[in-house]
Write a protein that holds these residues in place. Structure first.
Motif, PDB file in Angstrom:
ATOM      1  N   LYS A 115       0.860  -1.186   0.000  1.00  0.00           N
ATOM      2  CA  LYS A 115       0.000   0.000   0.000  1.00  0.00           C
ATOM      3  C   LYS A 115       0.892   1.230   0.000  1.00  0.00           C
ATOM      4  O   LYS A 115       1.828   1.331   0.800  1.00  0.00           O
ATOM      5  N   LEU A 116       0.618   2.159  -0.898  1.00  0.00           N
ATOM      6  CA  LEU A 116       1.468   3.332  -1.063  1.00  0.00           C
ATOM      7  C   LEU A 116       0.894   4.589  -0.424  1.00  0.00           C
ATOM      8  O   LEU A 116       1.648   5.435   0.056  1.00  0.00           O
ATOM      9  N   ILE A 117      -0.434   4.719  -0.439  1.00  0.00           N
ATOM     10  CA  ILE A 117      -1.058   5.913   0.127  1.00  0.00           C
ATOM     11  C   ILE A 117      -2.273   5.523   0.948  1.00  0.00           C
ATOM     12  O   ILE A 117      -2.856   4.449   0.774  1.00  0.00           O
ATOM     13  N   SER A 118      -2.634   6.416   1.865  1.00  0.00           N
ATOM     14  CA  SER A 118      -3.873   6.272   2.617  1.00  0.00           C
ATOM     15  C   SER A 118      -4.541   7.638   2.674  1.00  0.00           C
ATOM     16  O   SER A 118      -3.897   8.673   2.477  1.00  0.00           O
ATOM     17  N   SER A 119      -5.835   7.648   2.916  1.00  0.00           N
ATOM     18  CA  SER A 119      -6.575   8.914   2.949  1.00  0.00           C
ATOM     19  C   SER A 119      -6.260   9.688   4.220  1.00  0.00           C
ATOM     20  O   SER A 119      -6.052   9.113   5.290  1.00  0.00           O
ATOM     21  N   LYS A 120      -6.215  11.024   4.083  1.00  0.00           N
ATOM     22  CA  LYS A 120      -6.000  11.900   5.238  1.00  0.00           C
ATOM     23  C   LYS A 120      -6.766  13.188   4.992  1.00  0.00           C
ATOM     24  O   LYS A 120      -6.301  14.072   4.275  1.00  0.00           O
ATOM     25  N   GLY A 121      -7.987  13.272   5.588  1.00  0.00           N
ATOM     26  CA  GLY A 121      -8.827  14.439   5.339  1.00  0.00           C
ATOM     27  C   GLY A 121      -9.191  14.502   3.872  1.00  0.00           C
ATOM     28  O   GLY A 121      -9.667  13.531   3.281  1.00  0.00           O
ATOM     29  N   ARG A 122      -8.911  15.643   3.250  1.00  0.00           N
ATOM     30  CA  ARG A 122      -9.186  15.800   1.820  1.00  0.00           C
ATOM     31  C   ARG A 122      -7.984  15.426   0.965  1.00  0.00           C
ATOM     32  O   ARG A 122      -8.069  15.497  -0.265  1.00  0.00           O
ATOM     33  N   GLY A 123      -6.909  15.067   1.609  1.00  0.00           N
ATOM     34  CA  GLY A 123      -5.702  14.716   0.872  1.00  0.00           C
ATOM     35  C   GLY A 123      -5.306  13.275   1.073  1.00  0.00           C
ATOM     36  O   GLY A 123      -6.132  12.417   1.383  1.00  0.00           O
ATOM     37  N   ILE A 124      -4.016  13.017   0.922  1.00  0.00           N
ATOM     38  CA  ILE A 124      -3.491  11.658   1.086  1.00  0.00           C
ATOM     39  C   ILE A 124      -2.271  11.681   2.002  1.00  0.00           C
ATOM     40  O   ILE A 124      -1.652  12.730   2.219  1.00  0.00           O
ATOM     41  N   GLN A 125      -1.929  10.540   2.529  1.00  0.00           N
ATOM     42  CA  GLN A 125      -0.727  10.395   3.338  1.00  0.00           C
ATOM     43  C   GLN A 125       0.056   9.211   2.805  1.00  0.00           C
ATOM     44  O   GLN A 125      -0.515   8.149   2.519  1.00  0.00           O
ATOM     45  N   LEU A 126       1.351   9.365   2.637  1.00  0.00           N
ATOM     46  CA  LEU A 126       2.193   8.290   2.124  1.00  0.00           C
ATOM     47  C   LEU A 126       2.521   7.296   3.220  1.00  0.00           C
ATOM     48  O   LEU A 126       2.783   7.674   4.358  1.00  0.00           O
ATOM     49  N   THR A 127       2.515   6.015   2.870  1.00  0.00           N
ATOM     50  CA  THR A 127       3.045   4.998   3.770  1.00  0.00           C
ATOM     51  C   THR A 127       4.567   5.056   3.703  1.00  0.00           C
ATOM     52  O   THR A 127       5.138   5.796   2.887  1.00  0.00           O
ATOM     53  N   SER A 128       5.248   4.279   4.518  1.00  0.00           N
ATOM     54  CA  SER A 128       6.721   4.256   4.468  1.00  0.00           C
ATOM     55  C   SER A 128       7.195   3.765   3.102  1.00  0.00           C
ATOM     56  O   SER A 128       8.179   4.275   2.545  1.00  0.00           O
ATOM     57  N   GLU A 129       6.462   2.785   2.531  1.00  0.00           N
ATOM     58  CA  GLU A 129       6.811   2.310   1.186  1.00  0.00           C
ATOM     59  C   GLU A 129       6.558   3.399   0.152  1.00  0.00           C
ATOM     60  O   GLU A 129       7.323   3.565  -0.812  1.00  0.00           O
ATOM     61  N   GLY A 130       5.464   4.153   0.360  1.00  0.00           N
ATOM     62  CA  GLY A 130       5.158   5.255  -0.541  1.00  0.00           C
ATOM     63  C   GLY A 130       6.208   6.354  -0.487  1.00  0.00           C
ATOM     64  O   GLY A 130       6.583   6.922  -1.520  1.00  0.00           O
ATOM     65  N   GLU A 131       6.685   6.660   0.720  1.00  0.00           N
ATOM     66  CA  GLU A 131       7.752   7.662   0.879  1.00  0.00           C
ATOM     67  C   GLU A 131       8.997   7.249   0.113  1.00  0.00           C
ATOM     68  O   GLU A 131       9.631   8.060  -0.568  1.00  0.00           O
ATOM     69  N   PHE A 132       9.362   5.964   0.230  1.00  0.00           N
ATOM     70  CA  PHE A 132      10.552   5.463  -0.469  1.00  0.00           C
ATOM     71  C   PHE A 132      10.382   5.576  -1.979  1.00  0.00           C
ATOM     72  O   PHE A 132      11.280   6.046  -2.688  1.00  0.00           O
ATOM     73  N   LEU A 133       9.218   5.146  -2.477  1.00  0.00           N
ATOM     74  CA  LEU A 133       8.992   5.188  -3.920  1.00  0.00           C
ATOM     75  C   LEU A 133       8.950   6.622  -4.428  1.00  0.00           C
ATOM     76  O   LEU A 133       9.462   6.919  -5.517  1.00  0.00           O
ATOM     77  N   TYR A 134       8.379   7.529  -3.640  1.00  0.00           N
ATOM     78  CA  TYR A 134       8.324   8.940  -4.030  1.00  0.00           C
ATOM     79  C   TYR A 134       9.733   9.523  -4.166  1.00  0.00           C
ATOM     80  O   TYR A 134      10.057  10.201  -5.149  1.00  0.00           O
ATOM     81  N   GLU A 135      10.579   9.228  -3.186  1.00  0.00           N
ATOM     82  CA  GLU A 135      11.960   9.725  -3.218  1.00  0.00           C
ATOM     83  C   GLU A 135      12.707   9.189  -4.438  1.00  0.00           C
ATOM     84  O   GLU A 135      13.398   9.930  -5.134  1.00  0.00           O
ATOM     85  N   GLN A 136      12.543   7.896  -4.713  1.00  0.00           N
ATOM     86  CA  GLN A 136      13.231   7.315  -5.861  1.00  0.00           C
ATOM     87  C   GLN A 136      12.659   7.838  -7.176  1.00  0.00           C
ATOM     88  O   GLN A 136      13.395   8.046  -8.150  1.00  0.00           O
ATOM     89  N   GLY A 137      11.326   8.064  -7.199  1.00  0.00           N
ATOM     90  CA  GLY A 137      10.713   8.615  -8.398  1.00  0.00           C
ATOM     91  C   GLY A 137      11.215  10.018  -8.710  1.00  0.00           C
ATOM     92  O   GLY A 137      11.495  10.352  -9.867  1.00  0.00           O
ATOM     93  N   LEU A 138      11.360  10.839  -7.660  1.00  0.00           N
ATOM     94  CA  LEU A 138      11.904  12.182  -7.851  1.00  0.00           C
ATOM     95  C   LEU A 138      13.301  12.123  -8.457  1.00  0.00           C
ATOM     96  O   LEU A 138      13.628  12.868  -9.387  1.00  0.00           O
ATOM     97  N   ARG A 139      14.123  11.240  -7.907  1.00  0.00           N
ATOM     98  CA  ARG A 139      15.493  11.108  -8.434  1.00  0.00           C
ATOM     99  C   ARG A 139      15.470  10.705  -9.900  1.00  0.00           C
ATOM    100  O   ARG A 139      16.216  11.240 -10.730  1.00  0.00           O
ATOM    101  N   LEU A 140      14.612   9.742 -10.229  1.00  0.00           N
ATOM    102  CA  LEU A 140      14.541   9.232 -11.590  1.00  0.00           C
ATOM    103  C   LEU A 140      14.128  10.321 -12.568  1.00  0.00           C
ATOM    104  O   LEU A 140      14.747  10.493 -13.633  1.00  0.00           O
ATOM    105  N   PHE A 141      13.114  11.102 -12.212  1.00  0.00           N
ATOM    106  CA  PHE A 141      12.621  12.110 -13.151  1.00  0.00           C
ATOM    107  C   PHE A 141      13.524  13.341 -13.203  1.00  0.00           C
ATOM    108  O   PHE A 141      13.588  14.024 -14.234  1.00  0.00           O
TER     109      PHE A 141
END
Length: 293
Positions: free
Chosen positions: A46-72
Protein backbone atom coordinates in the motif's frame (compact mmCIF):
# COMPACT_ATOMS: atom_id res chain seq x y z
CA UNK A 1 7.30 -0.81 -13.55
CA UNK A 2 5.43 1.49 -15.90
CA UNK A 3 7.06 4.95 -15.87
CA UNK A 4 3.79 6.65 -16.78
CA UNK A 5 2.16 5.17 -13.67
CA UNK A 6 5.18 6.09 -11.54
CA UNK A 7 4.99 9.68 -12.84
CA UNK A 8 1.32 9.86 -11.83
CA UNK A 9 2.11 8.53 -8.36
CA UNK A 10 5.01 10.96 -7.94
CA UNK A 11 2.74 13.90 -8.74
CA UNK A 12 0.09 12.66 -6.31
CA UNK A 13 2.75 12.37 -3.58
CA UNK A 14 4.22 15.78 -4.39
CA UNK A 15 0.86 17.59 -4.41
CA UNK A 16 -0.61 15.58 -1.53
CA UNK A 17 -3.91 15.14 -3.34
CA UNK A 18 -5.36 12.89 -6.04
CA UNK A 19 -7.66 15.71 -7.17
CA UNK A 20 -4.84 18.25 -7.52
CA UNK A 21 -2.66 15.70 -9.33
CA UNK A 22 -5.51 14.96 -11.75
CA UNK A 23 -5.95 18.67 -12.47
CA UNK A 24 -2.21 19.15 -12.92
CA UNK A 25 -1.90 16.17 -15.28
CA UNK A 26 -5.15 17.02 -17.13
CA UNK A 27 -6.65 13.57 -16.58
CA UNK A 28 -9.70 12.44 -14.62
CA UNK A 29 -9.58 11.73 -10.90
CA UNK A 30 -10.84 8.11 -11.35
CA UNK A 31 -8.03 7.52 -13.87
CA UNK A 32 -5.44 8.70 -11.33
CA UNK A 33 -6.94 6.50 -8.61
CA UNK A 34 -6.97 3.51 -10.96
CA UNK A 35 -3.29 3.99 -11.81
CA UNK A 36 -2.33 4.20 -8.13
CA UNK A 37 -4.25 1.02 -7.33
CA UNK A 38 -2.61 -0.71 -10.31
CA UNK A 39 0.82 0.30 -9.03
CA UNK A 40 0.02 -0.95 -5.52
CA UNK A 41 -1.09 -4.32 -6.91
CA UNK A 42 2.05 -4.57 -9.02
CA UNK A 43 4.33 -3.85 -6.07
CA UNK A 44 2.28 -5.75 -3.50
CA UNK A 45 2.27 -2.88 -0.99
CA UNK A 46 0.00 0.00 0.00
CA UNK A 47 1.47 3.33 -1.06
CA UNK A 48 -1.06 5.91 0.13
CA UNK A 49 -3.87 6.27 2.62
CA UNK A 50 -6.57 8.91 2.95
CA UNK A 51 -6.00 11.90 5.24
CA UNK A 52 -8.83 14.44 5.34
CA UNK A 53 -9.19 15.80 1.82
CA UNK A 54 -5.70 14.72 0.87
CA UNK A 55 -3.49 11.66 1.09
CA UNK A 56 -0.73 10.40 3.34
CA UNK A 57 2.19 8.29 2.12
CA UNK A 58 3.05 5.00 3.77
CA UNK A 59 6.72 4.26 4.47
CA UNK A 60 6.81 2.31 1.19
CA UNK A 61 5.16 5.25 -0.54
CA UNK A 62 7.75 7.66 0.88
CA UNK A 63 10.55 5.46 -0.47
CA UNK A 64 8.99 5.19 -3.92
CA UNK A 65 8.32 8.94 -4.03
CA UNK A 66 11.96 9.73 -3.22
CA UNK A 67 13.23 7.31 -5.86
CA UNK A 68 10.71 8.61 -8.40
CA UNK A 69 11.90 12.18 -7.85
CA UNK A 70 15.49 11.11 -8.43
CA UNK A 71 14.54 9.23 -11.59
CA UNK A 72 12.62 12.11 -13.15
CA UNK A 73 15.25 14.67 -12.17
CA UNK A 74 17.79 12.42 -13.89
CA UNK A 75 15.51 12.25 -16.94
CA UNK A 76 15.38 16.06 -17.00
CA UNK A 77 19.15 16.27 -16.62
CA UNK A 78 19.62 13.90 -19.59
CA UNK A 79 17.27 16.01 -21.73
CA UNK A 80 19.13 19.20 -20.80
CA UNK A 81 22.49 17.56 -21.48
CA UNK A 82 21.48 16.66 -25.02
CA UNK A 83 20.22 20.20 -25.57
CA UNK A 84 23.67 21.48 -24.63
CA UNK A 85 25.21 19.04 -27.12
CA UNK A 86 23.06 20.54 -29.87
CA UNK A 87 23.71 24.11 -28.76
CA UNK A 88 27.43 23.44 -28.26
CA UNK A 89 27.08 24.72 -24.70
CA UNK A 90 27.54 23.06 -21.34
CA UNK A 91 25.55 23.62 -18.16
CA UNK A 92 27.02 23.12 -14.68
CA UNK A 93 24.72 23.18 -11.65
CA UNK A 94 26.25 23.38 -8.16
CA UNK A 95 24.68 23.33 -4.71
CA UNK A 96 26.84 24.85 -2.00
CA UNK A 97 26.72 25.85 1.65
CA UNK A 98 27.24 29.48 2.68
CA UNK A 99 30.97 29.49 3.42
CA UNK A 100 32.05 27.86 0.17
CA UNK A 101 29.57 29.96 -1.88
CA UNK A 102 30.79 33.27 -0.47
CA UNK A 103 34.48 32.78 0.26
CA UNK A 104 35.94 29.82 -1.64
CA UNK A 105 34.09 29.25 -4.90
CA UNK A 106 33.77 32.78 -6.44
CA UNK A 107 37.36 33.13 -7.75
CA UNK A 108 37.34 29.49 -8.91
CA UNK A 109 34.03 29.95 -10.75
CA UNK A 110 35.21 33.22 -12.31
CA UNK A 111 38.45 31.64 -13.53
CA UNK A 112 36.68 28.57 -14.90
CA UNK A 113 34.12 30.71 -16.74
CA UNK A 114 36.85 32.88 -18.29
CA UNK A 115 38.59 29.77 -19.59
CA UNK A 116 35.30 28.12 -20.65
CA UNK A 117 32.98 30.88 -21.93
CA UNK A 118 30.49 28.38 -23.38
CA UNK A 119 29.79 26.86 -19.97
CA UNK A 120 26.74 28.19 -18.12
CA UNK A 121 27.22 27.90 -14.34
CA UNK A 122 24.38 27.94 -11.81
CA UNK A 123 25.08 27.99 -8.05
CA UNK A 124 22.36 27.52 -5.43
CA UNK A 125 22.78 28.17 -1.71
CA UNK A 126 21.68 25.73 0.99
CA UNK A 127 22.61 24.02 4.23
CA UNK A 128 24.35 20.64 4.40
CA UNK A 129 21.09 18.67 4.35
CA UNK A 130 19.65 20.49 1.34
CA UNK A 131 22.93 20.18 -0.59
CA UNK A 132 22.95 16.41 0.02
CA UNK A 133 19.32 16.12 -1.03
CA UNK A 134 19.80 18.08 -4.25
CA UNK A 135 22.82 16.00 -5.25
CA UNK A 136 20.97 12.75 -4.46
CA UNK A 137 17.94 13.85 -6.48
CA UNK A 138 20.00 14.77 -9.57
CA UNK A 139 18.92 18.39 -9.23
CA UNK A 140 22.58 19.49 -9.40
CA UNK A 141 25.80 17.97 -10.72
CA UNK A 142 27.63 18.11 -7.39
CA UNK A 143 27.78 20.03 -4.13
CA UNK A 144 30.15 21.70 -1.68
CA UNK A 145 29.69 21.53 2.08
CA UNK A 146 31.69 22.59 5.12
CA UNK A 147 31.01 20.19 7.96
CA UNK A 148 32.76 18.15 10.63
CA UNK A 149 30.52 15.07 10.49
CA UNK A 150 28.84 14.13 7.23
CA UNK A 151 27.98 11.04 5.29
CA UNK A 152 25.35 9.31 3.21
CA UNK A 153 25.49 5.79 1.85
CA UNK A 154 24.72 6.93 -1.72
CA UNK A 155 27.10 9.91 -1.72
CA UNK A 156 30.84 10.31 -1.90
CA UNK A 157 32.55 13.08 0.09
CA UNK A 158 36.08 14.15 -0.79
CA UNK A 159 37.91 16.60 1.42
CA UNK A 160 39.66 19.34 -0.53
CA UNK A 161 40.77 21.90 2.07
CA UNK A 162 40.50 22.98 5.70
CA UNK A 163 38.66 26.11 6.80
CA UNK A 164 39.96 27.69 10.05
CA UNK A 165 37.44 29.11 12.53
CA UNK A 166 38.10 31.88 15.07
CA UNK A 167 36.34 33.24 18.14
CA UNK A 168 35.69 36.96 17.63
CA UNK A 169 34.47 39.80 19.85
CA UNK A 170 34.11 43.57 19.72
CA UNK A 171 37.45 45.35 20.39
CA UNK A 172 36.05 46.70 23.68
CA UNK A 173 35.11 43.23 24.96
CA UNK A 174 37.09 42.18 28.08
CA UNK A 175 38.41 39.09 26.23
CA UNK A 176 39.61 41.01 23.15
CA UNK A 177 43.08 39.78 22.08
CA UNK A 178 43.37 37.69 25.26
CA UNK A 179 44.55 34.07 25.50
CA UNK A 180 42.27 32.16 27.85
CA UNK A 181 41.07 28.66 28.66
CA UNK A 182 37.95 27.13 27.16
CA UNK A 183 36.38 27.19 30.64
CA UNK A 184 36.86 30.96 30.91
CA UNK A 185 35.30 31.33 27.49
CA UNK A 186 32.18 29.39 28.47
CA UNK A 187 31.25 32.00 31.10
CA UNK A 188 30.55 34.70 28.49
CA UNK A 189 27.50 35.39 26.32
CA UNK A 190 27.61 33.76 22.89
CA UNK A 191 25.88 34.27 19.59
CA UNK A 192 24.41 30.86 18.81
CA UNK A 193 23.63 29.81 15.25
CA UNK A 194 20.35 28.20 14.19
CA UNK A 195 19.63 24.47 14.49
CA UNK A 196 21.03 22.58 11.50
CA UNK A 197 23.97 24.97 11.18
CA UNK A 198 27.35 23.26 10.84
CA UNK A 199 28.88 26.12 12.86
CA UNK A 200 26.55 25.33 15.76
CA UNK A 201 27.56 21.66 15.55
CA UNK A 202 31.21 22.71 15.57
CA UNK A 203 30.72 24.98 18.61
CA UNK A 204 29.11 22.16 20.58
CA UNK A 205 31.83 19.71 19.54
CA UNK A 206 34.60 22.04 20.75
CA UNK A 207 33.14 22.37 24.24
CA UNK A 208 32.15 18.69 24.52
CA UNK A 209 35.66 17.64 23.46
CA UNK A 210 37.12 19.65 26.34
CA UNK A 211 34.49 18.37 28.81
CA UNK A 212 33.40 21.96 29.24
CA UNK A 213 29.84 23.28 29.67
CA UNK A 214 28.40 25.00 26.62
CA UNK A 215 28.83 28.79 26.68
CA UNK A 216 26.08 31.09 27.92
CA UNK A 217 23.28 31.60 25.44
CA UNK A 218 22.96 35.22 24.41
CA UNK A 219 21.25 35.47 21.03
CA UNK A 220 20.43 33.01 18.26
CA UNK A 221 21.08 34.32 14.74
CA UNK A 222 20.54 32.68 11.37
CA UNK A 223 23.52 33.27 9.13
CA UNK A 224 27.26 33.89 9.41
CA UNK A 225 27.24 37.58 8.49
CA UNK A 226 24.24 38.26 10.70
CA UNK A 227 26.08 36.80 13.71
CA UNK A 228 29.20 38.81 12.96
CA UNK A 229 27.18 42.03 12.66
CA UNK A 230 25.80 41.53 16.17
CA UNK A 231 29.36 41.20 17.52
CA UNK A 232 30.47 44.26 15.53
CA UNK A 233 27.63 46.14 17.23
CA UNK A 234 29.18 45.33 20.61
CA UNK A 235 27.47 42.20 21.92
CA UNK A 236 28.73 38.71 22.67
CA UNK A 237 31.17 36.24 21.16
CA UNK A 238 30.80 34.47 17.81
CA UNK A 239 32.53 31.51 16.24
CA UNK A 240 33.11 32.34 12.58
CA UNK A 241 35.20 31.12 9.64
CA UNK A 242 38.45 33.07 9.43
CA UNK A 243 37.76 34.00 5.81
CA UNK A 244 34.58 35.83 6.87
CA UNK A 245 36.21 38.04 9.52
CA UNK A 246 39.76 38.66 8.26
CA UNK A 247 38.90 42.00 6.68
CA UNK A 248 36.93 43.35 9.65
CA UNK A 249 39.71 42.24 12.01
CA UNK A 250 42.23 44.17 9.90
CA UNK A 251 39.93 47.23 10.04
CA UNK A 252 39.81 47.04 13.83
CA UNK A 253 36.05 46.38 13.94
CA UNK A 254 36.57 42.98 15.58
CA UNK A 255 39.17 41.31 17.77
CA UNK A 256 40.09 37.67 18.24
CA UNK A 257 39.92 35.60 21.40
CA UNK A 258 42.70 33.01 21.56
CA UNK A 259 41.75 29.79 23.32
CA UNK A 260 44.42 27.54 24.75
CA UNK A 261 44.80 24.16 23.00
CA UNK A 262 41.95 24.86 20.64
CA UNK A 263 42.97 25.11 16.99
CA UNK A 264 39.63 24.92 15.22
CA UNK A 265 39.07 23.77 11.65
CA UNK A 266 36.29 22.40 9.54
CA UNK A 267 36.77 20.70 6.21
CA UNK A 268 35.41 21.62 2.80
CA UNK A 269 34.07 18.58 0.97
CA UNK A 270 33.01 17.96 -2.59
CA UNK A 271 29.78 15.96 -2.54
CA UNK A 272 29.09 13.69 -5.53
CA UNK A 273 26.91 10.67 -6.26
CA UNK A 274 28.69 7.33 -5.93
CA UNK A 275 27.23 6.24 -9.25
CA UNK A 276 29.05 9.09 -11.02
CA UNK A 277 32.35 7.47 -11.96
CA UNK A 278 34.11 10.26 -13.87
CA UNK A 279 35.37 13.49 -12.31
CA UNK A 280 33.73 16.64 -13.62
CA UNK A 281 36.16 19.08 -15.33
CA UNK A 282 35.12 21.85 -12.90
CA UNK A 283 36.14 19.70 -9.90
CA UNK A 284 39.51 18.98 -11.52
CA UNK A 285 39.98 22.72 -12.15
CA UNK A 286 39.06 23.58 -8.55
CA UNK A 287 41.51 21.04 -7.09
CA UNK A 288 44.36 22.34 -9.24
CA UNK A 289 43.78 25.96 -8.25
CA UNK A 290 43.34 25.24 -4.55
CA UNK A 291 46.68 23.39 -4.60
CA UNK A 292 48.34 26.33 -6.39
CA UNK A 293 46.95 28.83 -3.89
Amino acid sequence: MNLHTLRIFTNVAKLGSITEAANFLHISQPAVTAQIRKLERELGVKLISSKGRGIQLTSEGEFLYEQGLRLFHLEQQIDEKFKTFLEKKEKVEIASSYISTNYILPPIIAGYKLENPNVDIYVSLGNVQSVERRVLNYEVDFGFVVQSNIGHEDLHFEKITDVPFWFVVHPTHPLANKKISIFDLSEHDFIYREQGSSTLDLLKAIFYTHNCPLPKFGIQMQGVLESIKVVEAGYGIALAPACSVSETLAQGKLARVFVEQAEINQSLFICTRKVDESEHPFIHYLKMHLIES
